[in-house]
Design a protein around this motif. Sequence first.
Motif, PDB file in Angstrom:
ATOM      1  N   LEU A  25     -47.366  -2.355 -42.973  1.00 47.67           N
ATOM      2  CA  LEU A  25     -46.445  -1.227 -42.837  1.00 47.67           C
ATOM      3  C   LEU A  25     -46.547  -0.291 -44.035  1.00 47.67           C
ATOM      4  O   LEU A  25     -46.531   0.928 -43.879  1.00 47.67           O
ATOM      5  CB  LEU A  25     -45.014  -1.750 -42.695  1.00 47.67           C
ATOM      6  N   ASN A  26     -46.661  -0.866 -45.200  1.00 49.92           N
ATOM      7  CA  ASN A  26     -46.643  -0.087 -46.433  1.00 49.92           C
ATOM      8  C   ASN A  26     -48.047   0.285 -46.888  1.00 49.92           C
ATOM      9  O   ASN A  26     -49.029  -0.333 -46.478  1.00 49.92           O
ATOM     10  CB  ASN A  26     -45.945  -0.906 -47.535  1.00 49.92           C
ATOM     11  N   PRO A  27     -48.164   1.299 -47.763  1.00 53.13           N
ATOM     12  CA  PRO A  27     -49.478   1.614 -48.322  1.00 53.13           C
ATOM     13  C   PRO A  27     -50.101   0.368 -48.962  1.00 53.13           C
ATOM     14  O   PRO A  27     -49.400  -0.437 -49.585  1.00 53.13           O
ATOM     15  CB  PRO A  27     -49.170   2.674 -49.379  1.00 53.13           C
ATOM     16  N   HIS A  28     -51.385   0.208 -48.755  1.00 54.03           N
ATOM     17  CA  HIS A  28     -52.136  -0.936 -49.295  1.00 54.03           C
ATOM     18  C   HIS A  28     -51.535  -2.270 -48.873  1.00 54.03           C
ATOM     19  O   HIS A  28     -51.629  -3.254 -49.606  1.00 54.03           O
ATOM     20  CB  HIS A  28     -52.253  -0.843 -50.811  1.00 54.03           C
ATOM     21  N   ALA A  29     -50.900  -2.283 -47.684  1.00 52.57           N
ATOM     22  CA  ALA A  29     -50.262  -3.493 -47.152  1.00 52.57           C
ATOM     23  C   ALA A  29     -49.283  -4.098 -48.151  1.00 52.57           C
ATOM     24  O   ALA A  29     -49.132  -5.317 -48.248  1.00 52.57           O
ATOM     25  CB  ALA A  29     -51.302  -4.511 -46.695  1.00 52.57           C
ATOM     26  N   GLY A  30     -48.614  -3.236 -48.894  1.00 47.46           N
ATOM     27  CA  GLY A  30     -47.551  -3.655 -49.793  1.00 47.46           C
ATOM     28  C   GLY A  30     -47.966  -4.053 -51.193  1.00 47.46           C
ATOM     29  O   GLY A  30     -47.120  -4.221 -52.054  1.00 47.46           O
ATOM     30  N   GLU A  31     -49.259  -4.226 -51.436  1.00 41.54           N
ATOM     31  CA  GLU A  31     -49.743  -4.630 -52.776  1.00 41.54           C
ATOM     32  C   GLU A  31     -48.943  -5.809 -53.326  1.00 41.54           C
ATOM     33  O   GLU A  31     -48.382  -5.741 -54.417  1.00 41.54           O
ATOM     34  CB  GLU A  31     -49.672  -3.466 -53.761  1.00 41.54           C
ATOM     35  N   ASP A  32     -48.884  -6.883 -52.542  1.00 43.20           N
ATOM     36  CA  ASP A  32     -48.172  -8.103 -52.961  1.00 43.20           C
ATOM     37  C   ASP A  32     -46.733  -7.840 -53.371  1.00 43.20           C
ATOM     38  O   ASP A  32     -46.208  -8.437 -54.310  1.00 43.20           O
ATOM     39  CB  ASP A  32     -48.925  -8.805 -54.096  1.00 43.20           C
ATOM     40  N   ARG A  83     -41.822  -4.832 -49.410  1.00 44.94           N
ATOM     41  CA  ARG A  83     -41.789  -6.273 -49.175  1.00 44.94           C
ATOM     42  C   ARG A  83     -41.928  -6.662 -47.707  1.00 44.94           C
ATOM     43  O   ARG A  83     -41.945  -7.844 -47.391  1.00 44.94           O
ATOM     44  CB  ARG A  83     -40.503  -6.854 -49.748  1.00 44.94           C
ATOM     45  N   GLU A  84     -42.028  -5.698 -46.803  1.00 44.04           N
ATOM     46  CA  GLU A  84     -42.089  -6.040 -45.381  1.00 44.04           C
ATOM     47  C   GLU A  84     -43.266  -6.958 -45.047  1.00 44.04           C
ATOM     48  O   GLU A  84     -43.138  -7.844 -44.209  1.00 44.04           O
ATOM     49  CB  GLU A  84     -42.161  -4.766 -44.524  1.00 44.04           C
TER      50      GLU A  84
END
Length: 157
Positions: A33-40, A45-46
Amino acid sequence: ITAPGLEHTLRTVHAALRREFGLPAPRIAVLGLNPHAGEDGHLGREELDLIIPLLQRLRADGMDLVGPLPADTAFLPAKLAGFDTVLAMYHDQGLPVLKYSGFEQAVNLTLGLPYPRVAVDHGTALDLAGRGIADPSSLQAATALCAQLARQRTLSA
């Protein structure tokens, strides 16, 4: 985004790929969902709290799911190889790539209905209506896919 909503969507896509396209074990790339798949967790945090646990649970049910993948690199040809489809989390995450790579040839397909539902890959094009200059390619592609899906349903019924 909710876990029940995402699970429903993934199960719908998985079932449609099996039923409509005859893929016995579809491989689905799932975007974050987030840029760069949330970057850990640094950019959201989704992925950590919702997407990853759900994908793990669905994998345990036998679904071949890869992700969450960062959308900015997921559509590179080398990354797409081996996937039957890509699930984008929202409209503008996946549609620009589709339109860039196949405008006038792509088809809008609604899955999970009791009948094939297809549409052209663009809007109404009211600025072109009645002028004799519109390209019918997407309509022709949608019609051909609808006929293919109807035949597939007839064969599997």
